[in-house]
Write a protein that holds these residues in place. Structure first.
Motif, PDB file in Angstrom:
ATOM      1  N   ASN A 111      53.431  48.441   7.640  1.00 24.42           N
ATOM      2  CA  ASN A 111      53.055  49.569   8.469  1.00 24.42           C
ATOM      3  C   ASN A 111      51.639  49.792   7.901  1.00 24.42           C
ATOM      4  O   ASN A 111      51.404  50.135   6.650  1.00 24.42           O
ATOM      5  N   PRO A 112      50.533  49.495   8.805  1.00 26.59           N
ATOM      6  CA  PRO A 112      49.173  49.460   8.351  1.00 26.59           C
ATOM      7  C   PRO A 112      48.689  51.151   8.195  1.00 26.59           C
ATOM      8  O   PRO A 112      47.725  51.393   7.556  1.00 26.59           O
ATOM      9  N   TRP A 113      49.529  52.044   8.412  1.00 24.25           N
ATOM     10  CA  TRP A 113      49.269  53.453   8.202  1.00 24.25           C
ATOM     11  C   TRP A 113      50.242  54.341   7.085  1.00 24.25           C
ATOM     12  O   TRP A 113      50.007  55.367   6.632  1.00 24.25           O
ATOM     13  N   MET A 149      47.042  41.373   9.311  1.00 25.46           N
ATOM     14  CA  MET A 149      48.435  41.649   9.570  1.00 25.46           C
ATOM     15  C   MET A 149      49.255  41.071   8.626  1.00 25.46           C
ATOM     16  O   MET A 149      49.480  39.905   8.629  1.00 25.46           O
ATOM     17  N   ASN A 150      50.309  41.782   8.084  1.00 22.59           N
ATOM     18  CA  ASN A 150      51.100  41.190   6.925  1.00 22.59           C
ATOM     19  C   ASN A 150      52.492  41.240   7.564  1.00 22.59           C
ATOM     20  O   ASN A 150      52.924  42.357   7.622  1.00 22.59           O
ATOM     21  N   GLY A 182      43.485  50.502  13.593  1.00 23.25           N
ATOM     22  CA  GLY A 182      44.593  49.719  13.248  1.00 23.25           C
ATOM     23  C   GLY A 182      45.141  49.278  14.335  1.00 23.25           C
ATOM     24  O   GLY A 182      45.804  48.053  14.307  1.00 23.25           O
ATOM     25  N   HIS A 190      45.562  44.828  14.621  1.00 23.46           N
ATOM     26  CA  HIS A 190      46.741  44.465  14.858  1.00 23.46           C
ATOM     27  C   HIS A 190      47.467  44.158  16.243  1.00 23.46           C
ATOM     28  O   HIS A 190      48.185  43.149  16.153  1.00 23.46           O
TER      29      HIS A 190
END
Length: 183
Positions: free
Chosen positions: A36-38, A1-2, A50, A54
């Motif tokens: 946003n991971p997507w 997670m960023n 995802g 997260h």
């Protein structure tokens, strides 16, 4: 997670309707601005990887932080996801509408009710309202309230703001009859 940043806001209402609010009505919001991971991946059919990567971590990060900021036991709570313009509303929903996320808050607050939510898409600085309801009885009208939130530089187009809100009481000066009085 960023996580780019975490924002915490505490609001204390000391007067409402020309009368003092004693003790002051306190609402806290803690929000994480994450990548946003997507984003940029086109349409993603299966959001599960995802979510697994997260959602729980976000809940574990935000739940204790918002309750600490509140500084009192929570009586009402809510959640939000605001997706930047390069994402889908479903991306925010995927993170907050899962027990992997919400159960961290329910357990920390001693809650049993549905955790009310808002999700939307918007540019940086978009205003959003987080709905709150009582943590154990959703029919208690005094705790149906909202808190307005705005983070000036978030979300970027490829980010999501995920937030939790908690209130130490119902609305200031509430005086509606109990729901059970209406037949």
């Amino acid at each position: 997670m960023n996580v780019r940043k975490i924002v915490t806001v505490v609001e204390e209402v000391r007067a409402e309707g020309g009368r003092a609010v004693t003790p002051p009505a306190t609402v806290a919001v803690t929000a994480a601005v994450i990548a946003n991971p997507w984003a940029g991946a086109g349409f993603v059919e299966d959001l599960s990887p995802g979510i697994d990567a997260h959602a729980s971590g976000l809940g574990a990060l935000l739940a204790p932080a918002v309750l600490e900021a509140l500084g009192a036991p929570a009586e009402a709570y809510g959640k939000a996801a605001v997706v930047g313009l390069d994402g889908e509303i479903e991306h925010g929903s995927a993170l907050i509408h899962t027990l992997k996320f919400g159960d961290h808050f329910r357990k920390a607050a001693g809650a049993t009710t549905l955790l009310p939510a808002v999700e939307k898409r918007g540019a940086a600085g978009v205003v959003f309202d987080i709905p709150l309801k009582h943590i154990t009885d959703a029919t208690i009208r005094s705790h149906h309230q909202t808190v307005e939130v705005r983070i000036a530089d978030a979300p970027h187009p490829d980010e999501i703001v995920v937030g939790l809100a908690a209130a130490a009481q119902g609305r200031p000066q509430q005086r509606l009859a109990a729901l059970a009085t209406e037949r």
